[in-house]
Design an enzyme around this catalytic site. Structure first.
Site, PDB file in Angstrom:
ATOM      1  N   ASN A 155      53.569  65.751  50.794  1.00 19.79           N
ATOM      2  CA  ASN A 155      53.264  66.040  52.201  1.00 19.79           C
ATOM      3  C   ASN A 155      54.506  66.367  53.040  1.00 19.79           C
ATOM      4  O   ASN A 155      54.426  67.077  54.026  1.00 19.79           O
ATOM      5  CB  ASN A 155      52.441  64.909  52.826  1.00 19.79           C
ATOM      6  CG  ASN A 155      53.171  63.600  52.852  1.00 19.79           C
ATOM      7  OD1 ASN A 155      54.140  63.399  52.110  1.00 19.79           O
ATOM      8  ND2 ASN A 155      52.722  62.694  53.688  1.00 19.79           N
ATOM      9  N   GLU A 253      57.818  53.291  49.722  1.00 20.69           N
ATOM     10  CA  GLU A 253      57.255  53.708  51.016  1.00 20.69           C
ATOM     11  C   GLU A 253      55.841  54.192  50.737  1.00 20.69           C
ATOM     12  O   GLU A 253      55.670  55.185  50.032  1.00 20.69           O
ATOM     13  CB  GLU A 253      58.053  54.875  51.616  1.00 20.69           C
ATOM     14  CG  GLU A 253      59.408  54.513  52.146  1.00 20.69           C
ATOM     15  CD  GLU A 253      59.343  53.603  53.346  1.00 20.69           C
ATOM     16  OE1 GLU A 253      60.333  52.906  53.582  1.00 20.69           O
ATOM     17  OE2 GLU A 253      58.305  53.554  54.040  1.00 20.69           O
ATOM     18  N   CYS A 287      51.650  60.020  56.216  1.00 21.89           N
ATOM     19  CA  CYS A 287      51.534  58.567  56.068  1.00 21.89           C
ATOM     20  C   CYS A 287      51.437  57.917  57.445  1.00 21.89           C
ATOM     21  O   CYS A 287      50.915  56.818  57.588  1.00 21.89           O
ATOM     22  CB  CYS A 287      52.721  58.024  55.306  1.00 21.89           C
ATOM     23  SG  CYS A 287      54.258  58.682  55.925  1.00 21.89           S
ATOM     24  N   GLU A 467      63.957  53.699  55.158  1.00 21.46           N
ATOM     25  CA  GLU A 467      64.586  54.986  54.860  1.00 21.46           C
ATOM     26  C   GLU A 467      65.219  55.517  56.141  1.00 21.46           C
ATOM     27  O   GLU A 467      64.896  55.076  57.233  1.00 21.46           O
ATOM     28  CB  GLU A 467      63.531  55.989  54.409  1.00 21.46           C
ATOM     29  CG  GLU A 467      62.772  55.518  53.208  1.00 21.46           C
ATOM     30  CD  GLU A 467      62.589  56.619  52.193  1.00 21.46           C
ATOM     31  OE1 GLU A 467      63.586  57.136  51.673  1.00 21.46           O
ATOM     32  OE2 GLU A 467      61.430  56.945  51.923  1.00 21.46           O
TER      33      GLU A 467
HETATM   34  P1  NAP Z   1      50.851  59.644  44.832  1.00 22.66           P
HETATM   35  O1  NAP Z   1      49.662  60.127  44.107  1.00 22.66           O
HETATM   36  O2  NAP Z   1      51.141  58.193  44.832  1.00 22.66           O
HETATM   37  O3  NAP Z   1      52.073  60.481  44.240  1.00 22.66           O
HETATM   38  C1  NAP Z   1      53.382  60.314  44.703  1.00 22.66           C
HETATM   39  C2  NAP Z   1      54.353  60.637  43.586  1.00 22.66           C
HETATM   40  O4  NAP Z   1      54.195  59.683  42.537  1.00 22.66           O
HETATM   41  C3  NAP Z   1      54.138  62.009  42.955  1.00 22.66           C
HETATM   42  O5  NAP Z   1      55.371  62.573  42.615  1.00 22.66           O
HETATM   43  C4  NAP Z   1      53.336  61.658  41.720  1.00 22.66           C
HETATM   44  O6  NAP Z   1      53.433  62.633  40.711  1.00 22.66           O
HETATM   45  C5  NAP Z   1      54.006  60.365  41.312  1.00 22.66           C
HETATM   46  N1  NAP Z   1      53.198  59.539  40.410  1.00 22.66           N
HETATM   47  C6  NAP Z   1      51.850  59.474  40.315  1.00 22.66           C
HETATM   48  N2  NAP Z   1      51.498  58.580  39.369  1.00 22.66           N
HETATM   49  C7  NAP Z   1      52.642  58.084  38.841  1.00 22.66           C
HETATM   50  C8  NAP Z   1      52.936  57.138  37.813  1.00 22.66           C
HETATM   51  N3  NAP Z   1      51.984  56.496  37.156  1.00 22.66           N
HETATM   52  N4  NAP Z   1      54.237  56.876  37.549  1.00 22.66           N
HETATM   53  C9  NAP Z   1      55.228  57.489  38.216  1.00 22.66           C
HETATM   54  N5  NAP Z   1      55.008  58.391  39.178  1.00 22.66           N
HETATM   55  C10 NAP Z   1      53.730  58.686  39.513  1.00 22.66           C
HETATM   56  O7  NAP Z   1      50.820  60.052  46.360  1.00 22.66           O
HETATM   57  P2  NAP Z   1      50.503  61.463  46.968  1.00 22.66           P
HETATM   58  O8  NAP Z   1      49.051  61.682  46.860  1.00 22.66           O
HETATM   59  O9  NAP Z   1      51.417  62.486  46.414  1.00 22.66           O
HETATM   60  O10 NAP Z   1      50.939  61.239  48.490  1.00 22.66           O
HETATM   61  C11 NAP Z   1      50.086  60.646  49.405  1.00 22.66           C
HETATM   62  C12 NAP Z   1      50.417  59.192  49.621  1.00 22.66           C
HETATM   63  O11 NAP Z   1      51.780  59.044  49.960  1.00 22.66           O
HETATM   64  C13 NAP Z   1      49.665  58.599  50.776  1.00 22.66           C
HETATM   65  O12 NAP Z   1      49.188  57.322  50.426  1.00 22.66           O
HETATM   66  C14 NAP Z   1      50.703  58.466  51.864  1.00 22.66           C
HETATM   67  O13 NAP Z   1      50.457  57.491  52.810  1.00 22.66           O
HETATM   68  C15 NAP Z   1      51.927  58.208  51.099  1.00 22.66           C
HETATM   69  N6  NAP Z   1      53.125  58.587  51.849  1.00 22.66           N
HETATM   70  C16 NAP Z   1      53.872  57.590  52.388  1.00 22.66           C
HETATM   71  C17 NAP Z   1      54.997  57.880  53.143  1.00 22.66           C
HETATM   72  C18 NAP Z   1      55.824  56.779  53.728  1.00 22.66           C
HETATM   73  O14 NAP Z   1      56.979  57.032  54.028  1.00 22.66           O
HETATM   74  N7  NAP Z   1      55.314  55.582  53.898  1.00 22.66           N
HETATM   75  C19 NAP Z   1      55.366  59.201  53.337  1.00 22.66           C
HETATM   76  C20 NAP Z   1      54.570  60.211  52.769  1.00 22.66           C
HETATM   77  C21 NAP Z   1      53.452  59.881  52.013  1.00 22.66           C
HETATM   78  P3  NAP Z   1      52.300  63.789  40.623  1.00 22.66           P
HETATM   79  O15 NAP Z   1      52.492  64.669  41.782  1.00 22.66           O
HETATM   80  O16 NAP Z   1      52.582  64.475  39.356  1.00 22.66           O
HETATM   81  O17 NAP Z   1      50.974  63.096  40.639  1.00 22.66           O
END
Ligand code: NAP
Ligand code: MG
Length: 509
Positions: A155, A253, A287, A467
């Site tokens: 995102n 995060e 997020c 961060e």
């Molecule tokens: P996600 O599915 O958790 O993926 C994030 C990253 O983790 C991606 O690079 C993903 O790779 C990787 N990943 C997935 N499964 C993994 C595993 N088993 N082992 C190691 N790495 C793994 O999250 P998203 O859908 O991309 O992003 C949305 C989420 O991020 C939301 O919950 C949002 O709130 C959160 N977010 C939080 C912040 C903050 O600063 N708090 C900022 C932005 C987003 P792939 O792409 O290959 O699946």
């Protein structure tokens, strides 16, 4: 044509190399899936190991480069990103759909971080402090930690990698990053800018591919000392557990369900403006998205009508068109999740006053578009008012007082961002003190963080780090406390207290 789309390798040891498997995966435009943005290395554990080999070797020399020189490279990075801002923003909009104005903001965040951390190269302050003993000197300095592994979401495809990377590099660490499968191009662009800024080969490495095939082996490598992850709470928990046996530093995060409190004395025009931006910016895929609107019952009807009218009028389409105000969801599975939550909200008895459906117009058939959706008459138990949806859906919950609003706001697993719209300074300060969140805004929505302040959340949003800002330096350095005794004797702390320095209190008679 699909066949003419560029093919990108991994960036390892200052070279673009194909995945060991020689396979690639596709990156498509979520506003028009017939548009292939590029093909990227479909890597696995072997590529992750190659990158860690290189980063571990590069660490030996990078940690000894003086901070001001490391900072100068980051400063040049900021200048290069500034020159290429428009191109990189367009690439970002094509690969993940956010409107151009926001994609430019994402690249700008990377620029801001590069300049902020560039300046830190000449600071990286520690403390000097008097010793309790004479002829003895005491200070603490920051030391780098080693190889850092970053796993980042789609995102904020350049801003989040830049938050982590600039802070890690200025402290003297080396990096291997695995970007989200949906947005590798923005990290490829970031790597190009770092190369052109003069970063030595091997200090920053990119391995593209899936979380399970690349991310997990990468973070399990014993030579990786720091893992920094941004993404969902579910994956964050898996990563936390995977890192526990080797006591790695883990920086997580994660999700949010961020409330805006709208009080009865609020400037309603302003509050509606804020809620539109907070809920539908980046199609709600932040997020920090304003996904809960806790509105005083005296103004809730008027607020709801104004918000619904504005939501229905938003122009949704390809973010490359400057007139468009909201882009698509990132991919089909995210679209399905959002549509599922819309059904759940309706089944739970929430009233849908705007959107509530997939868009099917001519401009929308090739992409993953959902109409900006507003639910009202919600209560705190409803799933649409509790769970992170990560789409253009927001839920209005009526409240009767500030206290009730704070109570509902805090009744959440998450604690990232929070906000209040009020003209009453007393209410603003009470909310500032009592809302359980890492970020708080007055008369602004829950989005809009600036890079020189700490960013992060409490509860299931984060695990205690921050961060950006100077707080990021604490994630990427270890304190070393140093004592230099020039008395020529072995002076014992706490024991050899100099005579007269601390007289015992007089005994009472
Ligand atoms: P996600 O599915 O958790 O993926 C994030 C990253 O983790 C991606 O690079 C993903 O790779 C990787 N990943 C997935 N499964 C993994 C595993 N088993 N082992 C190691 N790495 C793994 O999250 P998203 O859908 O991309 O992003 C949305 C989420 O991020 C939301 O919950 C949002 O709130 C959160 N977010 C939080 C912040 C903050 O600063 N708090 C900022 C932005 C987003 P792939 O792409 O290959 O699946
Ligand atoms: Mg894409």
């Amino acid at each position: 044509m699909a066949s003419s789309a560029p093919i990108h390798g991994n960036w390892i040891a200052g070279k673009w190399v194909p995945a060991r498997s020689a396979r690639t995966f596709e990156n498509r435009n979520p506003a028009d899936v017939t548009n292939l943005v590029g093909r990227f290395a479909d890597s696995d554990a072997r590529d992750a190991k190659d990158a860690v080999d290189v980063a571990a070797e590069a660490y030996k020399s990078w940690r000894l480069v003086p901070g001001p020189q490391r900072g100068e490279i980051l400063y040049r990075l900021g200048e290069i990103l500034r020159d290429r801002k428009e191109d990189y923003a367009r690439d970002m909009t094509r690969e993940m759909g956010k409107v151009l104005k926001e994609a430019r903001g994402d690249v700008q965040e990377a620029i801001d971080m590069a300049f902020l951390m560039g300046g830190e190269g000449r600071r990286l302050h520690g403390q000097t402090t008097p010793s309790e003993l004479p002829n003895k000197f005491a200070m603490s300095v920051r030391s780098p930690i080693g190889v850092c592994a970053f796993i980042t979401p789609w995102n904020f495809p350049m801003a989040i990698p830049a938050w982590k990377t600039t802070a890690a590099l200025v402290c003297g660490n080396t990096v291997v990053i695995k970007p989200a499968t949906d947005t590798p191009l923005s990290v490829v662009n970031f790597a190009r800018a770092l190369e052109d800024a003069g970063l030595p080969p091997g200090v920053f490495n990119v391995v593209t591919g899936s979380g399970s095939k690349v991310g997990m082996p990468l973070l399990k490598d014993p030579r990786v000392k720091v893992v920094s992850f941004t993404g969902s709470t579910a994956v964050g928990q898996t990563i936390n557990e995977a890192c526990a046996p080797t006591f790695k530093h883990v920086h997580l995060e994660m999700g949010g369900k961020n409330p805006i409190l709208v009080m009865d004395d609020a400037n309603l025009e302003l509050a509606v403006d804020g809620a539109i931006w907070g809920a539908f910016g980046t199609s709600g895929q932040r997020c920090t998205a304003s996904s809960r609107l806790l509105v005083h019952k005296k103004v809730v009807r008027r607020f709801t009508a104004m918000l619904a009218e504005r939501a229905n009028a938003l122009k949704v389409g390809s973010g490359l068109d400057e007139k468009i105000e909201m882009g698509p969801s990132i991919n089909e599975s995210q679209l399905d999740t959002v549509l599922d939550y819309i059904s759940i909200g309706k089944d739970e008895g929430a009233k849908c006053v705007a959107g509530g459906r997939r868009l099917a117009g001519k401009a929308h058939t090739k992409g993953w578009f959902v109409a900006p959706t507003v639910f009202t008459d919600c209560n705190r138990r409803m799933r649409v008012a509790r769970e992170e949806i990560f789409g253009p859906v927001t839920s209005i919950v009526p409240i009767t007082s500030l206290e009730e609003g704070i109570d509902i706001a805090n009744d959440s697993d998450y604690g990232l961002s929070s906000a209040i719209f009020t003209q009453d300074v007393n209410k603003a300060f009470v909310a500032m003190r009592d809302l359980e969140a890492g970020i708080f805004y007055v008369n602004l929505p829950t989005i809009g963080a600036e890079t020189h302040l700490p960013f992060g959340g409490v509860k299931k949003t984060g695990n205690g780090h921050r961060e950006a800002g100077l707080a990021a330096l604490d994630v990427f350095s270890e304190w070393k406390s140093i004592y230099v005794d020039y008395s020529g004797t072995i002076q014992k702390a706490q024991i050899d207290v100099p005579a007269g320095a601390a007289r015992p209190p007089k005994k009472r008679t």
